[in-house]
Write an enzyme that holds these catalytic residues in place. Sequence first.
Site, PDB file in Angstrom:
ATOM      1  N   GLY A  83       0.793  -1.222   0.000  1.00 35.03           N
ATOM      2  CA  GLY A  83       0.000   0.000   0.000  1.00 35.03           C
ATOM      3  C   GLY A  83       0.827   1.275   0.000  1.00 35.03           C
ATOM      4  O   GLY A  83       1.891   1.365  -0.633  1.00 35.03           O
ATOM      5  N   ASP A 137       6.385  -4.467  14.718  1.00 35.58           N
ATOM      6  CA  ASP A 137       4.933  -4.455  14.905  1.00 35.58           C
ATOM      7  C   ASP A 137       4.660  -3.256  15.793  1.00 35.58           C
ATOM      8  O   ASP A 137       5.010  -3.271  16.986  1.00 35.58           O
ATOM      9  CB  ASP A 137       4.487  -5.760  15.575  1.00 35.58           C
ATOM     10  CG  ASP A 137       2.984  -5.797  15.841  1.00 35.58           C
ATOM     11  OD1 ASP A 137       2.351  -4.725  15.863  1.00 35.58           O
ATOM     12  OD2 ASP A 137       2.456  -6.903  16.049  1.00 35.58           O
ATOM     13  N   VAL A 138       4.062  -2.208  15.243  1.00 37.38           N
ATOM     14  CA  VAL A 138       3.948  -0.954  16.003  1.00 37.38           C
ATOM     15  C   VAL A 138       3.079  -1.101  17.254  1.00 37.38           C
ATOM     16  O   VAL A 138       3.162  -0.275  18.162  1.00 37.38           O
ATOM     17  CB  VAL A 138       3.433   0.216  15.131  1.00 37.38           C
ATOM     18  CG1 VAL A 138       4.370   0.497  13.976  1.00 37.38           C
ATOM     19  CG2 VAL A 138       2.007  -0.033  14.653  1.00 37.38           C
ATOM     20  N   TYR A 187     -12.606   3.390  13.320  1.00 33.87           N
ATOM     21  CA  TYR A 187     -11.559   3.986  12.484  1.00 33.87           C
ATOM     22  C   TYR A 187     -11.560   5.511  12.611  1.00 33.87           C
ATOM     23  O   TYR A 187     -10.522   6.129  12.800  1.00 33.87           O
ATOM     24  CB  TYR A 187     -11.763   3.570  11.032  1.00 33.87           C
ATOM     25  CG  TYR A 187     -10.668   4.029  10.099  1.00 33.87           C
ATOM     26  CD1 TYR A 187      -9.417   3.433  10.108  1.00 33.87           C
ATOM     27  CD2 TYR A 187     -10.887   5.071   9.194  1.00 33.87           C
ATOM     28  CE1 TYR A 187      -8.408   3.857   9.242  1.00 33.87           C
ATOM     29  CE2 TYR A 187      -9.901   5.493   8.335  1.00 33.87           C
ATOM     30  CZ  TYR A 187      -8.656   4.885   8.362  1.00 33.87           C
ATOM     31  OH  TYR A 187      -7.662   5.316   7.506  1.00 33.87           O
ATOM     32  N   THR A 202      -5.664   0.891  -2.489  1.00 35.32           N
ATOM     33  CA  THR A 202      -4.849  -0.082  -1.759  1.00 35.32           C
ATOM     34  C   THR A 202      -5.795  -1.169  -1.259  1.00 35.32           C
ATOM     35  O   THR A 202      -7.005  -1.087  -1.473  1.00 35.32           O
ATOM     36  CB  THR A 202      -4.171   0.574  -0.531  1.00 35.32           C
ATOM     37  OG1 THR A 202      -5.213   1.011   0.366  1.00 35.32           O
ATOM     38  CG2 THR A 202      -3.290   1.753  -0.915  1.00 35.32           C
ATOM     39  N   MET A 261      -6.733  -1.363   1.689  1.00 32.82           N
ATOM     40  CA  MET A 261      -7.647  -0.638   2.563  1.00 32.82           C
ATOM     41  C   MET A 261      -8.601   0.251   1.772  1.00 32.82           C
ATOM     42  O   MET A 261      -9.797   0.294   2.037  1.00 32.82           O
ATOM     43  CB  MET A 261      -6.865   0.217   3.571  1.00 32.82           C
ATOM     44  CG  MET A 261      -7.746   0.905   4.586  1.00 32.82           C
ATOM     45  SD  MET A 261      -6.870   2.032   5.688  1.00 32.82           S
ATOM     46  CE  MET A 261      -5.860   0.916   6.654  1.00 32.82           C
TER      47      MET A 261
HETATM   48  P1  NDP Z   1      -3.066  -1.176   3.649  1.00 33.72           P
HETATM   49  O1  NDP Z   1      -4.113  -1.952   4.353  1.00 33.72           O
HETATM   50  O2  NDP Z   1      -2.871  -1.377   2.188  1.00 33.72           O
HETATM   51  O3  NDP Z   1      -1.653  -1.350   4.377  1.00 33.72           O
HETATM   52  C1  NDP Z   1      -1.593  -1.188   5.770  1.00 33.72           C
HETATM   53  C2  NDP Z   1      -0.163  -1.340   6.194  1.00 33.72           C
HETATM   54  O4  NDP Z   1      -0.104  -1.197   7.621  1.00 33.72           O
HETATM   55  C3  NDP Z   1       0.411  -2.714   5.856  1.00 33.72           C
HETATM   56  O5  NDP Z   1       1.767  -2.572   5.509  1.00 33.72           O
HETATM   57  C4  NDP Z   1       0.256  -3.451   7.169  1.00 33.72           C
HETATM   58  O6  NDP Z   1       1.179  -4.514   7.354  1.00 33.72           O
HETATM   59  C5  NDP Z   1       0.584  -2.324   8.131  1.00 33.72           C
HETATM   60  N1  NDP Z   1       0.231  -2.664   9.502  1.00 33.72           N
HETATM   61  C6  NDP Z   1      -0.975  -2.986  10.007  1.00 33.72           C
HETATM   62  N2  NDP Z   1      -0.882  -3.264  11.308  1.00 33.72           N
HETATM   63  C7  NDP Z   1       0.433  -3.136  11.632  1.00 33.72           C
HETATM   64  C8  NDP Z   1       1.177  -3.284  12.817  1.00 33.72           C
HETATM   65  N3  NDP Z   1       0.599  -3.680  13.979  1.00 33.72           N
HETATM   66  N4  NDP Z   1       2.513  -3.048  12.795  1.00 33.72           N
HETATM   67  C9  NDP Z   1       3.121  -2.679  11.648  1.00 33.72           C
HETATM   68  N5  NDP Z   1       2.474  -2.535  10.478  1.00 33.72           N
HETATM   69  C10 NDP Z   1       1.139  -2.754  10.482  1.00 33.72           C
HETATM   70  O7  NDP Z   1      -3.416   0.343   3.955  1.00 33.72           O
HETATM   71  P2  NDP Z   1      -3.002   1.706   3.193  1.00 33.72           P
HETATM   72  O8  NDP Z   1      -1.675   1.571   2.578  1.00 33.72           O
HETATM   73  O9  NDP Z   1      -4.161   2.105   2.368  1.00 33.72           O
HETATM   74  O10 NDP Z   1      -2.958   2.699   4.442  1.00 33.72           O
HETATM   75  C11 NDP Z   1      -1.758   3.236   4.967  1.00 33.72           C
HETATM   76  C12 NDP Z   1      -2.133   4.331   5.953  1.00 33.72           C
HETATM   77  O11 NDP Z   1      -2.910   5.324   5.285  1.00 33.72           O
HETATM   78  C13 NDP Z   1      -2.988   3.812   7.108  1.00 33.72           C
HETATM   79  O12 NDP Z   1      -2.613   4.484   8.300  1.00 33.72           O
HETATM   80  C14 NDP Z   1      -4.390   4.225   6.697  1.00 33.72           C
HETATM   81  O13 NDP Z   1      -5.264   4.358   7.802  1.00 33.72           O
HETATM   82  C15 NDP Z   1      -4.124   5.533   5.997  1.00 33.72           C
HETATM   83  N6  NDP Z   1      -5.178   5.956   5.070  1.00 33.72           N
HETATM   84  C16 NDP Z   1      -5.439   5.234   3.931  1.00 33.72           C
HETATM   85  C17 NDP Z   1      -6.408   5.673   3.047  1.00 33.72           C
HETATM   86  C18 NDP Z   1      -6.717   4.951   1.774  1.00 33.72           C
HETATM   87  O14 NDP Z   1      -7.617   5.416   1.022  1.00 33.72           O
HETATM   88  N7  NDP Z   1      -6.040   3.859   1.423  1.00 33.72           N
HETATM   89  C19 NDP Z   1      -7.198   6.893   3.309  1.00 33.72           C
HETATM   90  C20 NDP Z   1      -6.823   7.578   4.544  1.00 33.72           C
HETATM   91  C21 NDP Z   1      -5.846   7.108   5.370  1.00 33.72           C
HETATM   92  P3  NDP Z   1       0.804  -6.072   7.111  1.00 33.72           P
HETATM   93  O15 NDP Z   1       1.088  -6.331   5.663  1.00 33.72           O
HETATM   94  O16 NDP Z   1       1.727  -6.778   8.037  1.00 33.72           O
HETATM   95  O17 NDP Z   1      -0.643  -6.240   7.467  1.00 33.72           O
END
Ligand code: NDP
Length: 224
Positions: free
Chosen positions: A12, A52-53, A146, A181, A183
């Site tokens: 993502g 892992d945050v 969220y 992504t 998400m």
């Molecule tokens: P994705 O679901 O595609 O990716 C999420 C990422 O966060 C993955 O790399 C996942 O890792 C990681 N993650 C989840 N939990 C943990 C954890 N405990 N420790 C470390 N890493 C973790 O999401 P996006 O790329 O779309 O989102 C990235 C950020 O942008 C997020 O904060 C999201 O809330 C924010 N956002 C996204 C939007 C969108 O439209 N996509 C809109 C607004 C905000 P793993 O592969 O291990 O699960």
Amino acid sequence: MATVLVTGASRGIGLALARRAAARGDTVIACARDPEAADLAGLDGVRREPVDVADPETCAALARRLEGETIDLLICNAGVYVGRGRIDDAAFAPEDWAGTFAVNVAGVFHTVRALRPLMRRPGGRIAVISSRMGSNAEAGGGSYIYRASKAAATNLATNLALDLKPEGIAVASYHPGWVRTDMGGDAADISVGESAAGLLTRFDALDLETSGVFEAWDGRRIPF
Ligand code: NDP
């Protein structure tokens, strides 16, 4: 050449930020729960670290491994989105609330607290990836966990901005756009490349004067 650390870089937006920062010549430390995740493992010239945050010990262990290094830009990107419905949906169990806040809010705090000693002073920058869904001014109902977690993430960034200013570290929160992504889904507005490019431009512009802002990937201020 800046040193950039990104959490949640397995896929993502986080992966796109790591890729783009590396492509422009930054030293990139890409953190993921699984640093061997296929897309991340394929990135050349990027250092990968397990974090892992939600687990402060993994953040502290990272800080120990990085001792002696200086971070110019820390991007707290890791996030989860659980429970997308309205009030009668079943998806708002106590563990959903706790799990989301552990990542989206406490995870930011654990990351910043562990890595703060390594931040450049003055001139370090911390970017918290929040969401306009956390804005009270733009409340749209539903997705309660969220939305509340992202409101808290922006609040956390605002307070960290106050506390870290005397150390010469700027902190701000960002809406990355509605991004295609896992998400954001396929119907979202923009690609990860567009989002990452815009975000990096905003991070570059962050300084102690603008510390505490909440803005979007394209520079628009988000009312909070
Ligand atoms: P994705 O679901 O595609 O990716 C999420 C990422 O966060 C993955 O790399 C996942 O890792 C990681 N993650 C989840 N939990 C943990 C954890 N405990 N420790 C470390 N890493 C973790 O999401 P996006 O790329 O779309 O989102 C990235 C950020 O942008 C997020 O904060 C999201 O809330 C924010 N956002 C996204 C939007 C969108 O439209 N996509 C809109 C607004 C905000 P793993 O592969 O291990 O699960």
